[in-house]
Design a protein around this motif. Structure first.
Motif, PDB file in Angstrom:
ATOM      1  N   ASP A 160       0.577 -11.250  -6.527  1.00  0.00           N
ATOM      2  CA  ASP A 160      -0.568 -10.518  -7.073  1.00  0.00           C
ATOM      3  C   ASP A 160      -0.175  -9.068  -7.379  1.00  0.00           C
ATOM      4  O   ASP A 160      -0.500  -8.524  -8.426  1.00  0.00           O
ATOM      5  CB  ASP A 160      -1.688 -10.543  -6.022  1.00  0.00           C
ATOM      6  CG  ASP A 160      -3.054 -10.605  -6.652  1.00  0.00           C
ATOM      7  OD1 ASP A 160      -3.139 -11.053  -7.811  1.00  0.00           O
ATOM      8  OD2 ASP A 160      -4.026 -10.213  -5.972  1.00  0.00           O
ATOM      9  N   TYR A 161       0.547  -8.483  -6.439  1.00  0.00           N
ATOM     10  CA  TYR A 161       1.024  -7.104  -6.604  1.00  0.00           C
ATOM     11  C   TYR A 161       1.885  -6.993  -7.861  1.00  0.00           C
ATOM     12  O   TYR A 161       1.729  -6.087  -8.671  1.00  0.00           O
ATOM     13  CB  TYR A 161       1.823  -6.708  -5.361  1.00  0.00           C
ATOM     14  CG  TYR A 161       2.552  -5.393  -5.476  1.00  0.00           C
ATOM     15  CD1 TYR A 161       1.915  -4.204  -5.141  1.00  0.00           C
ATOM     16  CD2 TYR A 161       3.874  -5.343  -5.915  1.00  0.00           C
ATOM     17  CE1 TYR A 161       2.582  -2.991  -5.240  1.00  0.00           C
ATOM     18  CE2 TYR A 161       4.542  -4.137  -6.016  1.00  0.00           C
ATOM     19  CZ  TYR A 161       3.892  -2.961  -5.676  1.00  0.00           C
ATOM     20  OH  TYR A 161       4.555  -1.771  -5.780  1.00  0.00           O
ATOM     21  N   ARG A 167       2.138  -9.061 -10.497  1.00  0.00           N
ATOM     22  CA  ARG A 167       1.456  -9.452 -11.726  1.00  0.00           C
ATOM     23  C   ARG A 167       0.722  -8.249 -12.347  1.00  0.00           C
ATOM     24  O   ARG A 167       0.610  -8.141 -13.560  1.00  0.00           O
ATOM     25  CB  ARG A 167       0.449 -10.569 -11.397  1.00  0.00           C
ATOM     26  CG  ARG A 167      -0.218 -11.211 -12.591  1.00  0.00           C
ATOM     27  CD  ARG A 167      -1.095 -12.388 -12.162  1.00  0.00           C
ATOM     28  NE  ARG A 167      -1.948 -12.084 -11.021  1.00  0.00           N
ATOM     29  CZ  ARG A 167      -3.029 -11.304 -11.060  1.00  0.00           C
ATOM     30  NH1 ARG A 167      -3.402 -10.754 -12.186  1.00  0.00           N
ATOM     31  NH2 ARG A 167      -3.737 -11.077  -9.955  1.00  0.00           N
ATOM     32  N   LYS A 168       0.255  -7.334 -11.499  1.00  0.00           N
ATOM     33  CA  LYS A 168      -0.555  -6.214 -11.989  1.00  0.00           C
ATOM     34  C   LYS A 168       0.277  -5.061 -12.520  1.00  0.00           C
ATOM     35  O   LYS A 168      -0.277  -4.096 -13.026  1.00  0.00           O
ATOM     36  CB  LYS A 168      -1.439  -5.702 -10.858  1.00  0.00           C
ATOM     37  CG  LYS A 168      -2.528  -6.680 -10.470  1.00  0.00           C
ATOM     38  CD  LYS A 168      -3.346  -6.136  -9.317  1.00  0.00           C
ATOM     39  CE  LYS A 168      -4.561  -7.033  -9.085  1.00  0.00           C
ATOM     40  NZ  LYS A 168      -5.330  -6.586  -7.920  1.00  0.00           N
ATOM     41  N   ARG A 169       1.584  -5.133 -12.386  1.00  0.00           N
ATOM     42  CA  ARG A 169       2.395  -3.956 -12.689  1.00  0.00           C
ATOM     43  C   ARG A 169       3.531  -4.266 -13.655  1.00  0.00           C
ATOM     44  O   ARG A 169       4.091  -5.341 -13.621  1.00  0.00           O
ATOM     45  CB  ARG A 169       2.996  -3.398 -11.386  1.00  0.00           C
ATOM     46  CG  ARG A 169       1.946  -2.781 -10.498  1.00  0.00           C
ATOM     47  CD  ARG A 169       2.474  -2.477  -9.111  1.00  0.00           C
ATOM     48  NE  ARG A 169       1.446  -1.764  -8.339  1.00  0.00           N
ATOM     49  CZ  ARG A 169       0.414  -2.356  -7.762  1.00  0.00           C
ATOM     50  NH1 ARG A 169       0.265  -3.661  -7.829  1.00  0.00           N
ATOM     51  NH2 ARG A 169      -0.483  -1.643  -7.109  1.00  0.00           N
ATOM     52  N   ASP A 170       3.860  -3.268 -14.479  1.00  0.00           N
ATOM     53  CA  ASP A 170       5.008  -3.369 -15.372  1.00  0.00           C
ATOM     54  C   ASP A 170       6.075  -2.440 -14.809  1.00  0.00           C
ATOM     55  O   ASP A 170       5.992  -1.222 -14.946  1.00  0.00           O
ATOM     56  CB  ASP A 170       4.599  -2.955 -16.788  1.00  0.00           C
ATOM     57  CG  ASP A 170       5.767  -3.025 -17.755  1.00  0.00           C
ATOM     58  OD1 ASP A 170       6.917  -3.243 -17.302  1.00  0.00           O
ATOM     59  OD2 ASP A 170       5.530  -2.859 -18.960  1.00  0.00           O
ATOM     60  N   GLU A 228      -4.552  -6.193  -2.702  1.00  0.00           N
ATOM     61  CA  GLU A 228      -3.391  -7.070  -2.597  1.00  0.00           C
ATOM     62  C   GLU A 228      -2.324  -6.479  -1.673  1.00  0.00           C
ATOM     63  O   GLU A 228      -2.172  -5.271  -1.562  1.00  0.00           O
ATOM     64  CB  GLU A 228      -2.810  -7.365  -3.991  1.00  0.00           C
ATOM     65  CG  GLU A 228      -1.950  -6.263  -4.603  1.00  0.00           C
ATOM     66  CD  GLU A 228      -2.766  -5.240  -5.377  1.00  0.00           C
ATOM     67  OE1 GLU A 228      -3.987  -5.110  -5.137  1.00  0.00           O
ATOM     68  OE2 GLU A 228      -2.162  -4.540  -6.221  1.00  0.00           O
ATOM     69  N   HIS A 232       1.192  -5.210  -0.465  1.00  0.00           N
ATOM     70  CA  HIS A 232       2.216  -4.414  -1.141  1.00  0.00           C
ATOM     71  C   HIS A 232       3.558  -4.613  -0.425  1.00  0.00           C
ATOM     72  O   HIS A 232       3.594  -4.916   0.764  1.00  0.00           O
ATOM     73  CB  HIS A 232       1.826  -2.934  -1.118  1.00  0.00           C
ATOM     74  CG  HIS A 232       0.815  -2.548  -2.154  1.00  0.00           C
ATOM     75  ND1 HIS A 232      -0.387  -3.210  -2.320  1.00  0.00           N
ATOM     76  CD2 HIS A 232       0.816  -1.553  -3.089  1.00  0.00           C
ATOM     77  CE1 HIS A 232      -1.058  -2.645  -3.306  1.00  0.00           C
ATOM     78  NE2 HIS A 232      -0.364  -1.635  -3.794  1.00  0.00           N
ATOM     79  N   GLU A 255      -1.238   2.125 -16.682  1.00  0.00           N
ATOM     80  CA  GLU A 255      -0.752   1.184 -15.672  1.00  0.00           C
ATOM     81  C   GLU A 255      -1.816   0.986 -14.602  1.00  0.00           C
ATOM     82  O   GLU A 255      -2.674   1.838 -14.391  1.00  0.00           O
ATOM     83  CB  GLU A 255       0.536   1.704 -15.030  1.00  0.00           C
ATOM     84  CG  GLU A 255       1.713   1.696 -15.974  1.00  0.00           C
ATOM     85  CD  GLU A 255       1.993   0.300 -16.512  1.00  0.00           C
ATOM     86  OE1 GLU A 255       2.317  -0.587 -15.722  1.00  0.00           O
ATOM     87  OE2 GLU A 255       1.855   0.101 -17.727  1.00  0.00           O
ATOM     88  N   TYR A 256      -1.679  -0.150 -13.881  1.00  0.00           N
ATOM     89  CA  TYR A 256      -2.608  -0.443 -12.804  1.00  0.00           C
ATOM     90  C   TYR A 256      -2.574   0.687 -11.765  1.00  0.00           C
ATOM     91  O   TYR A 256      -1.509   1.073 -11.302  1.00  0.00           O
ATOM     92  CB  TYR A 256      -2.217  -1.778 -12.158  1.00  0.00           C
ATOM     93  CG  TYR A 256      -3.142  -2.199 -11.069  1.00  0.00           C
ATOM     94  CD1 TYR A 256      -4.401  -2.706 -11.375  1.00  0.00           C
ATOM     95  CD2 TYR A 256      -2.773  -2.087  -9.745  1.00  0.00           C
ATOM     96  CE1 TYR A 256      -5.267  -3.081 -10.383  1.00  0.00           C
ATOM     97  CE2 TYR A 256      -3.636  -2.473  -8.731  1.00  0.00           C
ATOM     98  CZ  TYR A 256      -4.879  -2.972  -9.066  1.00  0.00           C
ATOM     99  OH  TYR A 256      -5.732  -3.349  -8.063  1.00  0.00           O
ATOM    100  N   ARG A 276      -0.626  -2.342 -22.982  1.00  0.00           N
ATOM    101  CA  ARG A 276      -1.929  -2.968 -22.781  1.00  0.00           C
ATOM    102  C   ARG A 276      -3.059  -2.191 -23.413  1.00  0.00           C
ATOM    103  O   ARG A 276      -3.735  -1.431 -22.767  1.00  0.00           O
ATOM    104  CB  ARG A 276      -2.231  -3.150 -21.284  1.00  0.00           C
ATOM    105  CG  ARG A 276      -1.411  -4.277 -20.697  1.00  0.00           C
ATOM    106  CD  ARG A 276      -2.093  -4.844 -19.467  1.00  0.00           C
ATOM    107  NE  ARG A 276      -1.958  -3.968 -18.299  1.00  0.00           N
ATOM    108  CZ  ARG A 276      -0.912  -4.009 -17.474  1.00  0.00           C
ATOM    109  NH1 ARG A 276       0.030  -4.840 -17.659  1.00  0.00           N
ATOM    110  NH2 ARG A 276      -0.855  -3.189 -16.441  1.00  0.00           N
TER     111      ARG A 276
END
Ligand code: MN
Length: 207
Positions: free
Chosen positions: A8-9, A11-14, A79, A81, A96-97, A207
Motif C-alpha cells: 500500500d505504501y 503503490r501511493k508513491r513514485d 498504511e 511504512h 506526490e502523495y 498525475r
C-alpha cells in the motif's frame, strides 16, 4: 512478510520523484523504535510510527500527541511504512502523495505495556489487533505510557491516543507548541522546506 505489508505504501508513491525510502533494506532490529514525524502537508499533522513486525505501523494524529492524560487525541491508522522511513526528513514534492515537509519531531525506543484485564502481558501485535494497546515511550520530548484505543467509527481506522497518568504526564506542557523543532537536526519545518525544497517549480507532469 514486511514486503507485503508495504504494498500500500509503495503503490501511493513514485520513488523516481520523491526522496522517501522505498523500503526493503530494513533488517531485523533489536530495540524497537518509535518516531513521530511532524508533517506539514495540506493539513498539518503528526505521524506516530511504531516498529512492529519489521515495519513502522503508523497513525496520523491531527493535533499531535499531548502530555495531558485528560486529552484524547484522534489517531487515524494509515498504511505501514518501511523501517527506514524513521530516518526520513525532507520535502515530498508537489503532486506526490503526502506532498509537504516532514521532520522528525520525536524519536526513541519504546516497549510494550499492553496487558489484559487479569494483568497478563499481551504481545503488541495481538493488542493492536484487538484495538487496545499501551506503549512506554522513551523519546527526547515524550516519555512514559501512552494508550492506543480503537474506536468503533470509520471501519476501525480511528483510534485515540491518550497519555497515561505517570511521571511523564504534565497537563501544563504543550510540547507541539513549545518544541516545534526536529530532534534529528534542530530545524523547524520552515527551515527544512527552505533547505530541501524543490529548486524549480513543480513540473505538473505527474498525475
Ligand atoms: Mn503524514
Amino acid at each position: 512478510m514486511s514486503d507485503d505489508r508495504l504494498a500500500d505504501y509503495r503503490r501511493k508513491r513514485d520513488f523516481r520523484r520523491t526522496s522517501e525510502p522505498s523500503g526493503g533494506s530494513g533488517g531485523p532490529s533489536h530495540a524497537r523504535r518509535f518516531v513521530i514525524h511532524k508533517h506539514d502537508a495540506r493539513n498539518l499533522h503528526y505521524d506516530l510510527r511504531l516498529e512492529v513486525d519489521g515495519v513502522l505501523m503508523s497513525w496520523a494524529v491531527p493535533k499531535g500527541p499531548s502530555t495531558d492524560p485528560r486529552e484524547k487525541r484522534l489517531a487515524v491508522a494509515v498504511e505501514d511504512h518501511p523501517l527506514e522511513y524513521g530516518d526520513f526528513e525532507g520535502v515530498i514534492p508537489d503532486g506526490e502523495y503526502g506532498a509537504g515537509t516532514v521532520l522528525i519531531w520525536d524519536a526513541g525506543t519504546y516497549r510494550n505495556l499492553s496487558h489484559d484485564e487479569d494483568g497478563r502481558d499481551v504481545p503488541l501485535t495481538e493488542a493492536l489487533a484487538n484495538g487496545r494497546a499501551a506503549v512506554w515511550l522513551e523519546g527526547e520530548k515524550l516519555e512514559g505510557g501512552y494508550a492506543l484505543v480503537r474506536t468503533k467509527r470509520d471501519e476501525g481506522r480511528d483510534w485515540l491516543l491518550i497519555k497515561m497518568a505517570d511521571e511523564g504526564a504534565d497537563a501544563r506542557r504543550d510540547p507541539t507548541g513549545t518544541q516545534p523543532e526536529s530532534v534529528a537536526t534542530g530545524r523547524t519545518v520552515e527551515q527544512v522546506a527552505r533547505d530541501e525544497g524543490p529548486r524549480g517549480t513543480s513540473s505538473g507532469a505527474v498525475r
